[in-house]
Design an enzyme around this catalytic site. Structure first.
Site, short mmCIF file in Angstrom:
data_model
loop_
_atom_site.label_atom_id
_atom_site.label_comp_id
_atom_site.label_asym_id
_atom_site.label_seq_id
_atom_site.Cartn_x
_atom_site.Cartn_y
_atom_site.Cartn_z
CB ALA A 170 -0.94 -0.01 1.20
CD1 TRP A 171 6.12 3.36 1.49
CD2 TRP A 171 4.64 4.61 2.60
NE1 TRP A 171 6.70 4.57 1.73
CE2 TRP A 171 5.82 5.37 2.41
CE3 TRP A 171 3.58 5.19 3.28
CZ2 TRP A 171 5.94 6.68 2.86
CZ3 TRP A 171 3.71 6.50 3.74
CH2 TRP A 171 4.87 7.22 3.53
CD GLU A 209 -3.38 1.61 -4.17
OE1 GLU A 209 -4.09 2.62 -4.37
OE2 GLU A 209 -3.30 0.66 -4.98
CB ALA A 240 -5.40 7.46 -1.87
CD GLN A 287 -2.69 12.35 -1.41
OE1 GLN A 287 -3.77 11.79 -1.60
NE2 GLN A 287 -2.29 13.38 -2.12
NE ARG A 302 -4.74 13.04 23.86
CZ ARG A 302 -4.99 13.36 25.13
NH1 ARG A 302 -5.17 12.42 26.03
NH2 ARG A 302 -5.06 14.62 25.50
CD GLU A 336 -7.50 4.76 -0.12
OE1 GLU A 336 -7.28 4.24 -1.23
OE2 GLU A 336 -8.32 5.69 0.03
CB SER A 381 -14.00 6.24 -4.79
OG SER A 381 -13.62 7.58 -4.65
CB VAL A 414 -19.08 16.16 17.28
CG1 VAL A 414 -19.76 15.72 18.57
CG2 VAL A 414 -20.10 16.36 16.18
#
Length: 134
Positions: A36-37, A40, A42, A45, A67, A81, A110, A126
């Protein structure tokens, strides 16, 4: 087994059992992250977004559970993703020619990422609204 029942075909890639399966699964997961790194944009990012969100979340004057939510929703963006990328890879593996069903599959993935990003943004608003708008 009756004559009309045949054994289910088993993939040669089927995982092992026990502790060996856990070790293999960890290796497959790490390879998935590496792929993926590398492949991809996206994902890269969004991973940077997760890192930034985590740093900001640790600097904010919020409760521990808040948190966790602030960071967790962006981790879920990565999860969606990765699933989207898996769908795209399978669609491309089946055929690279244009097809309305292939387009739908990719567009649905997507759209799932977009919905998760919107949920992440809404979660931050929120949770942080009472701290900064009073």
């Amino acid at each position: 087994m009756t004559p009309d029942q045949s054994p289910q075909p088993v993939s040669q890639f089927k995982s092992k059992s026990g502790f060996r399966r856990i070790i293999s699964a960890l290796g497959y997961s790490l390879e998935g992250f590496r792929s993926a790194w590398r492949n991809e944009h996206a994902f890269r990012q969004e991973l940077m977004l997760v890192v930034a969100a985590a740093i900001i979340a640790f600097l904010l004057p919020v409760a521990a559970w808040e948190r966790l939510l602030l960071i967790g929703v962006f981790v879920l963006v990565l999860v969606v993703e990765l699933i989207n990328s898996a769908i795209e890879a399978v669609v491309d593996r089946v055929s690279l020619e244009r097809n309305p069903l292939s387009k739908n599959a990719k567009d649905f993935g997507s759209a799932a990422v977009l919905l998760m990003l919107l949920l992440a943004g809404a979660t931050w608003i929120v949770i942080l609204w009472p701290y900064f708008v009073a």
